[in-house]
Write a protein that holds these residues in place. Sequence first.
Motif, PDB file in Angstrom:
ATOM      1  N   GLY A 180      55.986   0.926 103.184  1.00 20.30           N
ATOM      2  CA  GLY A 180      55.193   1.406 102.056  1.00 20.30           C
ATOM      3  C   GLY A 180      55.661   0.813 100.744  1.00 20.30           C
ATOM      4  O   GLY A 180      54.853   0.397  99.908  1.00 20.30           O
ATOM      5  N   PHE A 181      56.993   0.767 100.544  1.00 25.44           N
ATOM      6  CA  PHE A 181      57.545   0.212  99.305  1.00 25.44           C
ATOM      7  C   PHE A 181      57.129  -1.242  99.141  1.00 25.44           C
ATOM      8  O   PHE A 181      56.845  -1.701  98.035  1.00 25.44           O
ATOM      9  N   ALA A 182      57.071  -1.977 100.263  1.00 25.65           N
ATOM     10  CA  ALA A 182      56.673  -3.383 100.221  1.00 25.65           C
ATOM     11  C   ALA A 182      55.178  -3.537  99.975  1.00 25.65           C
ATOM     12  O   ALA A 182      54.743  -4.473  99.302  1.00 25.65           O
ATOM     13  N   SER A 183      54.374  -2.628 100.512  1.00 26.84           N
ATOM     14  CA  SER A 183      52.921  -2.706 100.313  1.00 26.84           C
ATOM     15  C   SER A 183      52.543  -2.380  98.871  1.00 26.84           C
ATOM     16  O   SER A 183      51.535  -2.875  98.366  1.00 26.84           O
ATOM     17  N   ALA A 184      53.329  -1.529  98.227  1.00 24.34           N
ATOM     18  CA  ALA A 184      53.362  -1.404  96.762  1.00 24.34           C
ATOM     19  C   ALA A 184      52.006  -1.289  96.086  1.00 24.34           C
ATOM     20  O   ALA A 184      51.546  -2.221  95.448  1.00 24.34           O
ATOM     21  N   THR A 185      51.382  -0.146  96.207  1.00 25.02           N
ATOM     22  CA  THR A 185      50.102   0.045  95.521  1.00 25.02           C
ATOM     23  C   THR A 185      50.302   0.139  94.003  1.00 25.02           C
ATOM     24  O   THR A 185      49.778  -0.678  93.243  1.00 25.02           O
ATOM     25  N   ILE A 186      51.086   1.142  93.560  1.00 24.44           N
ATOM     26  CA  ILE A 186      51.370   1.276  92.120  1.00 24.44           C
ATOM     27  C   ILE A 186      52.878   1.356  91.905  1.00 24.44           C
ATOM     28  O   ILE A 186      53.373   2.162  91.115  1.00 24.44           O
ATOM     29  N   ASN A 187      53.610   0.504  92.614  1.00 23.76           N
ATOM     30  CA  ASN A 187      55.070   0.497  92.534  1.00 23.76           C
ATOM     31  C   ASN A 187      55.511  -0.193  91.242  1.00 23.76           C
ATOM     32  O   ASN A 187      55.366  -1.408  91.113  1.00 23.76           O
ATOM     33  N   PRO A 188      56.073   0.547  90.279  1.00 19.66           N
ATOM     34  CA  PRO A 188      56.450  -0.084  89.009  1.00 19.66           C
ATOM     35  C   PRO A 188      57.645  -1.008  89.124  1.00 19.66           C
ATOM     36  O   PRO A 188      57.837  -1.894  88.293  1.00 19.66           O
ATOM     37  N   PHE A 189      58.475  -0.830  90.155  1.00 19.41           N
ATOM     38  CA  PHE A 189      59.697  -1.618  90.291  1.00 19.41           C
ATOM     39  C   PHE A 189      59.428  -3.037  90.781  1.00 19.41           C
ATOM     40  O   PHE A 189      60.238  -3.938  90.528  1.00 19.41           O
ATOM     41  N   THR A 190      58.351  -3.251  91.494  1.00 18.09           N
ATOM     42  CA  THR A 190      58.063  -4.580  92.045  1.00 18.09           C
ATOM     43  C   THR A 190      56.768  -5.148  91.457  1.00 18.09           C
ATOM     44  O   THR A 190      56.802  -6.068  90.646  1.00 18.09           O
ATOM     45  N   VAL A 191      55.633  -4.568  91.840  1.00 15.23           N
ATOM     46  CA  VAL A 191      54.342  -5.062  91.345  1.00 15.23           C
ATOM     47  C   VAL A 191      54.260  -4.920  89.823  1.00 15.23           C
ATOM     48  O   VAL A 191      53.798  -5.837  89.129  1.00 15.23           O
ATOM     49  N   GLY A 192      54.713  -3.794  89.287  1.00 16.49           N
ATOM     50  CA  GLY A 192      54.653  -3.571  87.842  1.00 16.49           C
ATOM     51  C   GLY A 192      55.425  -4.629  87.074  1.00 16.49           C
ATOM     52  O   GLY A 192      54.925  -5.201  86.100  1.00 16.49           O
ATOM     53  N   ASP A 199      51.595 -11.824  82.987  1.00 19.46           N
ATOM     54  CA  ASP A 199      50.440 -11.544  82.111  1.00 19.46           C
ATOM     55  C   ASP A 199      49.211 -11.100  82.887  1.00 19.46           C
ATOM     56  O   ASP A 199      48.085 -11.372  82.488  1.00 19.46           O
ATOM     57  N   VAL A 200      49.429 -10.427  84.000  1.00 18.95           N
ATOM     58  CA  VAL A 200      48.339  -9.879  84.804  1.00 18.95           C
ATOM     59  C   VAL A 200      48.228  -8.391  84.469  1.00 18.95           C
ATOM     60  O   VAL A 200      49.253  -7.714  84.339  1.00 18.95           O
ATOM     61  N   PRO A 201      47.010  -7.854  84.291  1.00 16.69           N
ATOM     62  CA  PRO A 201      46.871  -6.422  83.977  1.00 16.69           C
ATOM     63  C   PRO A 201      47.647  -5.544  84.952  1.00 16.69           C
ATOM     64  O   PRO A 201      47.610  -5.775  86.169  1.00 16.69           O
ATOM     65  N   LEU A 202      48.348  -4.564  84.416  1.00 13.49           N
ATOM     66  CA  LEU A 202      49.226  -3.720  85.224  1.00 13.49           C
ATOM     67  C   LEU A 202      48.451  -3.006  86.322  1.00 13.49           C
ATOM     68  O   LEU A 202      47.431  -2.366  86.075  1.00 13.49           O
ATOM     69  N   PHE A 203      48.962  -3.137  87.562  1.00 14.07           N
ATOM     70  CA  PHE A 203      48.417  -2.493  88.758  1.00 14.07           C
ATOM     71  C   PHE A 203      46.985  -2.914  89.075  1.00 14.07           C
ATOM     72  O   PHE A 203      46.263  -2.206  89.780  1.00 14.07           O
ATOM     73  N   SER A 204      46.563  -4.052  88.535  1.00 21.40           N
ATOM     74  CA  SER A 204      45.248  -4.581  88.900  1.00 21.40           C
ATOM     75  C   SER A 204      45.297  -5.082  90.344  1.00 21.40           C
ATOM     76  O   SER A 204      46.371  -5.295  90.906  1.00 21.40           O
ATOM     77  N   GLY A 205      44.123  -5.279  90.947  1.00 25.11           N
ATOM     78  CA  GLY A 205      44.059  -5.711  92.338  1.00 25.11           C
ATOM     79  C   GLY A 205      44.409  -4.604  93.315  1.00 25.11           C
ATOM     80  O   GLY A 205      44.823  -4.852  94.441  1.00 25.11           O
ATOM     81  N   LEU A 206      44.216  -3.358  92.883  1.00 27.36           N
ATOM     82  CA  LEU A 206      44.664  -2.201  93.660  1.00 27.36           C
ATOM     83  C   LEU A 206      43.918  -2.062  94.988  1.00 27.36           C
ATOM     84  O   LEU A 206      44.513  -1.690  96.001  1.00 27.36           O
ATOM     85  N   ALA A 207      42.631  -2.373  95.005  1.00 26.95           N
ATOM     86  CA  ALA A 207      41.834  -2.190  96.224  1.00 26.95           C
ATOM     87  C   ALA A 207      42.379  -3.044  97.373  1.00 26.95           C
ATOM     88  O   ALA A 207      42.489  -2.578  98.515  1.00 26.95           O
ATOM     89  N   TYR A 208      42.743  -4.284  97.070  1.00 27.32           N
ATOM     90  CA  TYR A 208      43.268  -5.174  98.109  1.00 27.32           C
ATOM     91  C   TYR A 208      44.615  -4.677  98.613  1.00 27.32           C
ATOM     92  O   TYR A 208      44.917  -4.743  99.805  1.00 27.32           O
ATOM     93  N   ARG A 209      45.444  -4.160  97.699  1.00 25.22           N
ATOM     94  CA  ARG A 209      46.755  -3.649  98.116  1.00 25.22           C
ATOM     95  C   ARG A 209      46.615  -2.358  98.917  1.00 25.22           C
ATOM     96  O   ARG A 209      47.443  -2.082  99.791  1.00 25.22           O
ATOM     97  N   PHE A 210      45.581  -1.571  98.656  1.00 22.22           N
ATOM     98  CA  PHE A 210      45.318  -0.398  99.490  1.00 22.22           C
ATOM     99  C   PHE A 210      44.962  -0.831 100.915  1.00 22.22           C
ATOM    100  O   PHE A 210      45.371  -0.199 101.893  1.00 22.22           O
ATOM    101  N   LEU A 211      44.184  -1.903 101.031  1.00 20.44           N
ATOM    102  CA  LEU A 211      43.847  -2.439 102.348  1.00 20.44           C
ATOM    103  C   LEU A 211      45.115  -2.888 103.070  1.00 20.44           C
ATOM    104  O   LEU A 211      45.309  -2.596 104.262  1.00 20.44           O
ATOM    105  N   ILE A 212      45.992  -3.585 102.346  1.00 20.87           N
ATOM    106  CA  ILE A 212      47.260  -4.039 102.923  1.00 20.87           C
ATOM    107  C   ILE A 212      48.092  -2.847 103.374  1.00 20.87           C
ATOM    108  O   ILE A 212      48.644  -2.837 104.487  1.00 20.87           O
ATOM    109  N   LEU A 213      48.192  -1.830 102.524  1.00 20.30           N
ATOM    110  CA  LEU A 213      48.950  -0.628 102.876  1.00 20.30           C
ATOM    111  C   LEU A 213      48.404   0.004 104.148  1.00 20.30           C
ATOM    112  O   LEU A 213      49.172   0.397 105.040  1.00 20.30           O
ATOM    113  N   GLY A 214      47.079   0.087 104.254  1.00 27.23           N
ATOM    114  CA  GLY A 214      46.463   0.691 105.431  1.00 27.23           C
ATOM    115  C   GLY A 214      46.785  -0.071 106.704  1.00 27.23           C
ATOM    116  O   GLY A 214      47.176   0.521 107.716  1.00 27.23           O
TER     117      GLY A 214
END
Length: 470
Positions: A180-192, A199-214
């Motif tokens: 889960g930590f690696a799939s990192a939907t809104i993980n501020p320590f890695t993706v954030g 310079d990418v909007p914070l936590f953007s691309g969330l839908a694709y990362r939810f698919l990865i998490l699933g």
Amino acid sequence: MNTDSGKSKKRWEIPHILVILIVMSAMSALLTWVLPAGAYDRAYNEVTGHLTAVPGTFHYIERTPVSFFELFISLEESLVATADIAFMIFCVYSSCYLLEKTGTLDSLISHLLRFIQRHERFEKLWLASIIIFFSVWASTGALSYEEILPFVPVFVLVSIALGYDAMVGLGLSIIPVGMGFASATINPFTVGVAQALTDVPLFSGLAYRFLILGVMTVLTVIYVLYYAGKVKKDPSSSLTHGIDYSDMKPDSSLLYTPMTAERFLILLGLIASLIFMTWGVLSDGWYLDEVAAVFLMLAIISGFLNGWTSNKIAMTLVEGFGQGALSAFLIGVGRAVSIILEKGNIMDTIIYRFVTIAEDLSIYLNGFLMLLFQTFLNLLIPSGSAQATASMPIITPIADMIGMSRQTAVLIFQFGDGYSNLIWPTSFMLVACATARIPLYKYYKWLLPFMGICFIAQCFFVFGAIYIGY
């Protein structure tokens, strides 16, 4: 006869991550004396919205080598340059530490364990639910290896009591948290951190990362439950068969931490804060300052809900700052590599050399090679935030030049940093295996086939991200 004259040989140790980062900074300074200086022209790209290097404009310029003294100045400058990220890490880390000290997380985990014990009839369903719950929770960054590690002996003994083995105990605790930590939907320590650096909007691309998490969570459920079923059917097939666990005595208080009204309210506050933060980031353009503010508010409110005085809340937050100091400091030191390369005007030279090679390769092969690079870099720099500050300033312009989106570059970093934490000995796995009394070679025998499956899945997700222009 003792030929060592009373002197014992020193055992070789893995260098501390701070040593590795400073050595990398020193090597970068040395390169400024060796490599020719060069630069690309920069221009604003209306498609990506970023200032990027213009292909075909690379030219050599006068050398500006970095001296020994300036090397240490650069270390200080790097700390200043990453102050906003470091302070966000301070706030999030100290807030999570305070939540841990309230006993809320311990209470939630102990209730889940006791629930499984009371409802053995539907144990496979509950085991799957535990894996899913921990994976989703860890993807937010609010649950990590540090929080789950004390519960490993409890999970081991509960798994054995249910007719499984110690490996299943790891499969219900450390493994889903790592996935889960690696799939990192809104993980501020890695993706954030990585998105802030690119310079990418914070936590953007969330839908694709939810698919990865699933997908990754489903793979984990299937693998762990398949092995669990095999062990229950034939105990001799267990990889830990023959290891005596009769004298293992975990902290029994962990299993009986009560869920008080205060802790229940704190838990609701945590859920509400994560939802509030996600809404603000996605719909209102929140960034690092707002994320830090949400976690600080959560910590203070949680402290008061737990009946603490303002002084105790402050003291606990200060202790939490101390716990997060190394991570925050490493973020700054990691950035020194790119600052030194820029000072010596060899950053673009290195990018030019890499791009010259990469241009002859397909973008998919480049994505695969970047994933391998980040995965092996994680062996040297196991801290995700420090790895991001060391690698992303170099990887980002390379991605720009070969036509790969920065979001995909962040995804590759996220994969390379996260999933390999379950393999490399520089991560928590040595401690986890020692705590569970599982020989490391047996752990690898069990996990490596699964990691091979996960790596193939990572490649497909990277190729999919490139294909759809993620």
